[in-house]
Design an enzyme around this catalytic site. Structure first.
Site, PDB file in Angstrom:
ATOM      1  N   ASP A   1     -23.302  34.506 -33.748  1.00 10.57           N
ATOM      2  CA  ASP A   1     -23.575  33.899 -35.043  1.00 10.57           C
ATOM      3  C   ASP A   1     -22.604  34.513 -36.064  1.00 10.57           C
ATOM      4  O   ASP A   1     -21.473  34.062 -36.194  1.00 10.57           O
ATOM      5  CB  ASP A   1     -25.050  34.180 -35.369  1.00 10.57           C
ATOM      6  CG  ASP A   1     -25.535  33.472 -36.603  1.00 10.57           C
ATOM      7  OD1 ASP A   1     -24.872  32.547 -37.055  1.00 10.57           O
ATOM      8  OD2 ASP A   1     -26.620  33.841 -37.117  1.00 10.57           O
TER       9      ASP A   1
ATOM     10  N   LYS B   1     -33.283  40.582 -25.784  1.00 10.11           N
ATOM     11  CA  LYS B   1     -33.863  39.911 -24.626  1.00 10.11           C
ATOM     12  C   LYS B   1     -33.225  38.539 -24.409  1.00 10.11           C
ATOM     13  O   LYS B   1     -33.378  37.929 -23.370  1.00 10.11           O
ATOM     14  CB  LYS B   1     -35.378  39.685 -24.864  1.00 10.11           C
ATOM     15  CG  LYS B   1     -36.176  40.920 -25.109  1.00 10.11           C
ATOM     16  CD  LYS B   1     -37.643  40.469 -25.426  1.00 10.11           C
ATOM     17  CE  LYS B   1     -38.451  41.636 -25.902  1.00 10.11           C
ATOM     18  NZ  LYS B   1     -39.789  41.201 -26.354  1.00 10.11           N
ATOM     19  N   GLY B   2     -32.518  38.069 -25.428  1.00 12.41           N
ATOM     20  CA  GLY B   2     -32.065  36.679 -25.453  1.00 12.41           C
ATOM     21  C   GLY B   2     -31.199  36.244 -24.282  1.00 12.41           C
ATOM     22  O   GLY B   2     -31.282  35.106 -23.830  1.00 12.41           O
TER      23      GLY B   2
ATOM     24  N   PHE C   1     -30.958  26.571 -36.516  1.00 13.24           N
ATOM     25  CA  PHE C   1     -31.641  27.631 -35.783  1.00 13.24           C
ATOM     26  C   PHE C   1     -32.224  27.063 -34.496  1.00 13.24           C
ATOM     27  O   PHE C   1     -33.055  26.162 -34.511  1.00 13.24           O
ATOM     28  CB  PHE C   1     -32.739  28.282 -36.627  1.00 13.24           C
ATOM     29  CG  PHE C   1     -33.206  29.573 -36.025  1.00 13.24           C
ATOM     30  CD1 PHE C   1     -32.511  30.750 -36.264  1.00 13.24           C
ATOM     31  CD2 PHE C   1     -34.303  29.598 -35.177  1.00 13.24           C
ATOM     32  CE1 PHE C   1     -32.915  31.949 -35.675  1.00 13.24           C
ATOM     33  CE2 PHE C   1     -34.722  30.780 -34.586  1.00 13.24           C
ATOM     34  CZ  PHE C   1     -34.026  31.956 -34.838  1.00 13.24           C
TER      35      PHE C   1
ATOM     36  N   ASP D   1     -35.291  33.056 -29.095  1.00 17.90           N
ATOM     37  CA  ASP D   1     -36.661  33.069 -29.621  1.00 17.90           C
ATOM     38  C   ASP D   1     -36.732  32.841 -31.116  1.00 17.90           C
ATOM     39  O   ASP D   1     -35.739  32.904 -31.830  1.00 17.90           O
ATOM     40  CB  ASP D   1     -37.288  34.449 -29.347  1.00 17.90           C
ATOM     41  CG  ASP D   1     -36.719  35.505 -30.300  1.00 17.90           C
ATOM     42  OD1 ASP D   1     -35.494  35.609 -30.404  1.00 17.90           O
ATOM     43  OD2 ASP D   1     -37.521  36.193 -30.968  1.00 17.90           O
TER      44      ASP D   1
ATOM     45  N   LYS E   1     -21.892  29.784 -32.749  1.00 22.99           N
ATOM     46  CA  LYS E   1     -22.163  29.113 -34.033  1.00 22.99           C
ATOM     47  C   LYS E   1     -21.066  29.561 -35.000  1.00 22.99           C
ATOM     48  O   LYS E   1     -21.270  30.442 -35.841  1.00 22.99           O
ATOM     49  CB  LYS E   1     -23.530  29.597 -34.527  1.00 22.99           C
ATOM     50  CG  LYS E   1     -24.321  28.592 -35.308  1.00 22.99           C
ATOM     51  CD  LYS E   1     -25.492  29.293 -35.956  1.00 22.99           C
ATOM     52  CE  LYS E   1     -26.803  29.112 -35.249  1.00 22.99           C
ATOM     53  NZ  LYS E   1     -27.926  29.725 -35.983  1.00 22.99           N
TER      54      LYS E   1
ATOM     55  N   GLU F   1     -24.039  37.483 -23.940  1.00 26.67           N
ATOM     56  CA  GLU F   1     -24.913  37.276 -25.103  1.00 26.67           C
ATOM     57  C   GLU F   1     -25.513  35.874 -25.062  1.00 26.67           C
ATOM     58  O   GLU F   1     -24.984  34.980 -24.399  1.00 26.67           O
ATOM     59  CB  GLU F   1     -24.081  37.407 -26.396  1.00 26.67           C
ATOM     60  CG  GLU F   1     -24.368  38.619 -27.236  1.00 26.67           C
ATOM     61  CD  GLU F   1     -25.760  38.691 -27.862  1.00 26.67           C
ATOM     62  OE1 GLU F   1     -26.723  38.115 -27.326  1.00 26.67           O
ATOM     63  OE2 GLU F   1     -25.882  39.355 -28.889  1.00 26.67           O
ATOM     64  N   ASP F   2     -26.601  35.696 -25.811  1.00 23.02           N
ATOM     65  CA  ASP F   2     -27.172  34.356 -25.920  1.00 23.02           C
ATOM     66  C   ASP F   2     -26.404  33.514 -26.937  1.00 23.02           C
ATOM     67  O   ASP F   2     -26.058  32.369 -26.693  1.00 23.02           O
ATOM     68  CB  ASP F   2     -28.673  34.422 -26.279  1.00 23.02           C
ATOM     69  CG  ASP F   2     -28.973  35.312 -27.493  1.00 23.02           C
ATOM     70  OD1 ASP F   2     -28.028  35.921 -28.064  1.00 23.02           O
ATOM     71  OD2 ASP F   2     -30.150  35.412 -27.874  1.00 23.02           O
TER      72      ASP F   2
ATOM     73  N   ARG G   1     -38.944  31.406 -25.794  1.00 20.48           N
ATOM     74  CA  ARG G   1     -37.856  31.838 -24.904  1.00 20.48           C
ATOM     75  C   ARG G   1     -37.902  31.113 -23.555  1.00 20.48           C
ATOM     76  O   ARG G   1     -36.885  30.947 -22.898  1.00 20.48           O
ATOM     77  CB  ARG G   1     -37.960  33.343 -24.621  1.00 20.48           C
ATOM     78  CG  ARG G   1     -37.680  34.235 -25.803  1.00 20.48           C
ATOM     79  CD  ARG G   1     -37.534  35.671 -25.312  1.00 20.48           C
ATOM     80  NE  ARG G   1     -37.640  36.654 -26.379  1.00 20.48           N
ATOM     81  CZ  ARG G   1     -36.641  37.070 -27.150  1.00 20.48           C
ATOM     82  NH1 ARG G   1     -35.433  36.571 -26.968  1.00 20.48           N
ATOM     83  NH2 ARG G   1     -36.829  37.978 -28.076  1.00 20.48           N
TER      84      ARG G   1
HETATM   85  P1  5GP Z   1     -24.824  38.011 -34.912  1.00 11.95           P
HETATM   86  O1  5GP Z   1     -23.730  37.287 -34.184  1.00 11.95           O
HETATM   87  O2  5GP Z   1     -25.139  37.367 -36.241  1.00 11.95           O
HETATM   88  O3  5GP Z   1     -24.619  39.483 -35.029  1.00 11.95           O
HETATM   89  O4  5GP Z   1     -26.182  37.940 -34.168  1.00 11.95           O
HETATM   90  C1  5GP Z   1     -26.442  37.311 -33.021  1.00 11.95           C
HETATM   91  C2  5GP Z   1     -27.934  37.395 -32.815  1.00 11.95           C
HETATM   92  O5  5GP Z   1     -28.636  36.698 -33.868  1.00 11.95           O
HETATM   93  C3  5GP Z   1     -28.303  36.703 -31.537  1.00 11.95           C
HETATM   94  O6  5GP Z   1     -28.283  37.587 -30.450  1.00 11.95           O
HETATM   95  C4  5GP Z   1     -29.690  36.189 -31.857  1.00 11.95           C
HETATM   96  O7  5GP Z   1     -30.640  37.177 -31.587  1.00 11.95           O
HETATM   97  C5  5GP Z   1     -29.696  35.939 -33.358  1.00 11.95           C
HETATM   98  N1  5GP Z   1     -29.453  34.509 -33.678  1.00 11.95           N
HETATM   99  C6  5GP Z   1     -28.425  33.986 -34.357  1.00 11.95           C
HETATM  100  N2  5GP Z   1     -28.525  32.639 -34.459  1.00 11.95           N
HETATM  101  C7  5GP Z   1     -29.660  32.305 -33.803  1.00 11.95           C
HETATM  102  C8  5GP Z   1     -30.317  31.048 -33.542  1.00 11.95           C
HETATM  103  O8  5GP Z   1     -29.902  29.938 -33.913  1.00 11.95           O
HETATM  104  N3  5GP Z   1     -31.460  31.126 -32.821  1.00 11.95           N
HETATM  105  C9  5GP Z   1     -31.987  32.308 -32.370  1.00 11.95           C
HETATM  106  N4  5GP Z   1     -33.124  32.239 -31.674  1.00 11.95           N
HETATM  107  N5  5GP Z   1     -31.403  33.500 -32.601  1.00 11.95           N
HETATM  108  C10 5GP Z   1     -30.253  33.500 -33.310  1.00 11.95           C
END
Ligand code: 5GP
Length: 182
Positions: free
Chosen positions: A102, A42-43, A151, A158, A130, A98-99, A164
């Site tokens: 990470d 949903k992000g 975070f 969220d 990040k 994407e939001d 959100r």
């Molecule tokens: P990755 O890149 O680790 O596969 O995952 C990305 C997802 O991890 C994002 O879509 C989000 O849902 C979650 N995520 C990673 N870092 C953060 C953060 O600082 N805050 C929030 N709310 N979600 C995060």
């Protein structure tokens, strides 16, 4: 500011200005083409909603939802599709929205999955990056902001499905994690 948050990392005005810039760049990069934006629920919903309104080329949008088990579980961070696209992407120019990137596991999986469906092109757009926590490299074509390893919540992001609706990006206070599982 909300008491659960430590500080504002990116203000509403900064987000607004960056979204306008990214929208202009996408509009110019895709001049003469039709675009399909794919928002990851949903992000990315709020970012996508603002971004599409800054794009001037013909644009459609659709959504996918995935559940990610993250870097710590098993070897390759298993990702499961919870909701797939409504239409096929074959021959389409797509941008995954994407939001936050990470570890990069979610986007790597999604990009590979969508590439296997024979689109004309695939690009990646994220509001936040990040990079310090990256496990798999991700080639980001459009990035809003590089952020430190903290975070963050707000503007679609969220914690336990909360925060959100905040209009800016805030650093969540550690006391909120400490109460986890209360
Ligand atoms: P990755 O890149 O680790 O596969 O995952 C990305 C997802 O991890 C994002 O879509 C989000 O849902 C979650 N995520 C990673 N870092 C953060 C953060 O600082 N805050 C929030 N709310 N979600 C995060």
């Amino acid at each position: 500011m909300h008491p659960d948050c430590e500080r504002i990392l990116i203000s509403e005005g900064e987000i607004r200005a960056r979204v306008v810039e990214i929208g202009r760049r996408i509009s110019s990069d895709y001049a003469g083409k039709e675009l399909l934006m794919i928002g990851i629920l949903k992000g990315a919903m709020i970012f996508l909603a603002d971004l599409v309104r800054e794009i001037t080329v013909p644009t459609q949008y659709d959504f996918m939802a995935v559940s990610s088990y993250g870097a710590s579980s098993k070897s390759s961070g298993e990702v499961r599709i919870l909701k797939d696209l409504e239409y096929g992407v074959e021959g389409r120019h797509i941008i995954i929205v994407e939001d936050i990137v990470d570890t990069g596991l979610t986007l790597n999986y999604l990009a590979e999955n969508l590439k296997s469906r024979d689109p004309a092109s695939v690009k990646i757009c994220t509001l936040l990056d990040k990079p310090s926590r990256r496990v798999e490299p991700v080639e980001i074509d459009y990035n809003g902001f590089v952020i430190p390893d903290e975070f963050v919540v707000g503007y679609g992001l969220d914690y336990s499905d909360r925060y959100r609706n905040f209009p800016c990006i805030m650093v969540l206070s550690p006391k909120v994690y400490m109460n986890e599982g209360e």
